[in-house]
Design an enzyme around this catalytic site. Sequence first.
Site, PDB file in Angstrom:
ATOM      1  N   GLU A 150       0.956  -1.236   0.145  1.00  0.00           N
ATOM      2  CA  GLU A 150      -0.044  -0.055  -0.128  1.00  0.00           C
ATOM      3  C   GLU A 150       0.809   1.171  -0.173  1.00  0.00           C
ATOM      4  OE1 GLU A 150      -3.435  -1.763   2.723  1.00  0.00           O
ATOM      5  OE2 GLU A 150      -2.680   0.088   3.331  1.00  0.00           O
TER       6      GLU A 150
ATOM      7  N   ASP B 114      -5.705   9.973  10.167  1.00  0.00           N
ATOM      8  CA  ASP B 114      -4.443   9.187  10.389  1.00  0.00           C
ATOM      9  C   ASP B 114      -3.624   9.989  11.701  1.00  0.00           C
ATOM     10  OD1 ASP B 114      -3.233   7.699   8.382  1.00  0.00           O
ATOM     11  OD2 ASP B 114      -4.061   9.367   7.235  1.00  0.00           O
TER      12      ASP B 114
END
Lengths: 278, 405
Positions: free
Chosen positions: A50, A61
């Site tokens: 990824e 995040d």
Amino acid sequence: MSTRIDTRLADLRKQGRAAFVTFLMAGDPDPATSLAIIKALPQAGAEIIEIGMPFTDPMADGPAIQAAGLRALKGGMTLHKTLDLVRGFRKDDDATPIVLMGYYNPIYIYGVEAFLADAKTAGVDGLIIVDLPPEEDDELCLPAMKAGLNFIRLATPTTDDKRLPAVLANTSGFVYYVSITGITGAAAANATQVGDAVARIKRHTKLPVCVGFGIRTPDAARDIARAADGAVVGTALVEALAKSLDAEGRATAATVKAVADLTASLAQGVRGAAQAAE
Amino acid sequence: MNSRPNSFRSGPDERGHFGMFGGRFVAETLMPLILDLEKAYAEAKADPAFQREMNGYLKDYIGRPSPLYFAQRLTEHLGGAKIYLKREELNHTGSHKVNNVLGQIMVARRMGKKRIIAETGAGQHGVATATLCARFGLDCVVYMGAVDVARQEPNVIRMEMLGAKVVPVQSGTRTLKDAMNEALRDWVTNVHDTFYCIGTVAGPHPYPMMVRDFQSIIGHETRAQMQEAEGRLPDSLIACIGGGSNAMGLFHPFLDDPSVEIFGVEAAGHGLDKLHAASLTGGKPGVLHGNRTYLLMDADGQIQDAHSISAGLDYPGIGPEHSWLHESGRVKYISATDEEALAAFQLLSRLEGIIPALESAHAIARVIDLAPKRSKDHLMVVNLSGRGDKDVPQVGDILKSRKAK
């Protein structure tokens, strides 16, 4: 039409193994180092890669991946250059699946149709877009499927049985189960709960289920790999990269190796799950 | 636009869209909550008991209705339109923000949520949230950019005094957009017991609609008050815009009255060719914080730093309904610079004895050039969205440093 993701996960399933999935930010800390790192990942044991698309406002995040994105942007990374990175990787590797992960705005500004065409040609296999729930499938999910890319959906502890069918409806490649409610790199996942959740998702789909968020060590990777079809590690790798940088945040001679070494030991953890199961 | 809609007040559709704007661009973790909220709000809206209870607090706790005041000296000074100020700065906590917070806190209570989080720029929304959390015994955490914590210290002290925890946000540009990112990160982590009280007409559906509904009391009162004072509708409305909640609250009840000219004033910061916060004038459509709307960004879709002297307008986006009203042409969006806002701040203080918030001073700044061009029977309403007490130290420092030069 099957993608490299479908092929890879089917192979691993035949071998009775879970996939080891790595996440790193494109262009962190600079485009050349980033390419060298990504090229080193398959040999170190990564089975699906990824790649984060940097964004100024990564709302899901934690601090480590936020900082990685800002380092990349400071180094001049753009979505166009992220596709360059994939092209660079594909010169030597046509088998390892690549998934781009990030937020919708840079893709929306690139232009959805142009992006999908360019991503497919560059060798991208799938997309994970954090801020596109099924309610917004018209935006990118349906066009991506038409373009031959997997659109990998996140399922979370708040996705109940009632909602799961909607989340799974247009998902392909695999289901990414977010093992905690929270941001990347936060709390550790509990392997028993993860096992229950994966079983619950599998009652609704034949797709493989990979699990991420909160996996940091080879032991944790092994426990998750026993419970799921794949274990995703991001923050721990990004932190290892960050630790290897100099005081100005530039790459050092140790940077590529730091990431590759941790990848190798995490991969051992994931393989340990298969041996233990035999 | 080649076709004019039948009504400018019918949006959003069931998916939260105002034309192409709005929507629900959030992480899956939040999606079930947002659907719950949509349902809880629809039920509350239809419940006369909810309205009754809210009306009680609006009157006795917040002090509504806020006056519609004829600004005689400002009118005489400018020599044109008859200027009325909608005195939202007289509300409890000193701004319009409390109208929305009261509504959301009452919805949160219906949903059984015990912990409230909020983002704040100037601190007005944070103070309003801290106030109502104190009143209803709820835990309150307010995210505020570290830059804003420094320039709006009086409000930080107020929030802490009211029992809220203020978290200075160090990520990104350390202003309002980063406070919103951090609030979203908290929400995604604490989904089970937490209600996110958004301060403006932005975010994922149903927030833009819900916040607009709670703020529309400003426009509804103005309509009735103007009827009483002058026996007719106003001719023009002016309000400042960051996210755009005070403006939407004033504008919405008048959108279908074609005789009413409507102006939204964005923050032009150092100038539109330099650093500013005018998303409609200087931005383009993109997706951030749960909705599609006009944003300040670069060619790669990265969000750019906004700048305004006023912390409350220092945001690179705007509510999606404003984006739609901009494209449909119903509302005219203009801007005022830091300097113009400073001058208006001082002018209103001296002529009317009202120290406006720096945010509201942006609206006054455009009144200064719009009013003289209108006839004496033109009725102009300006939303005085907040009081300037919080800005006194900052403006005082700026004026002192200029005197020294």
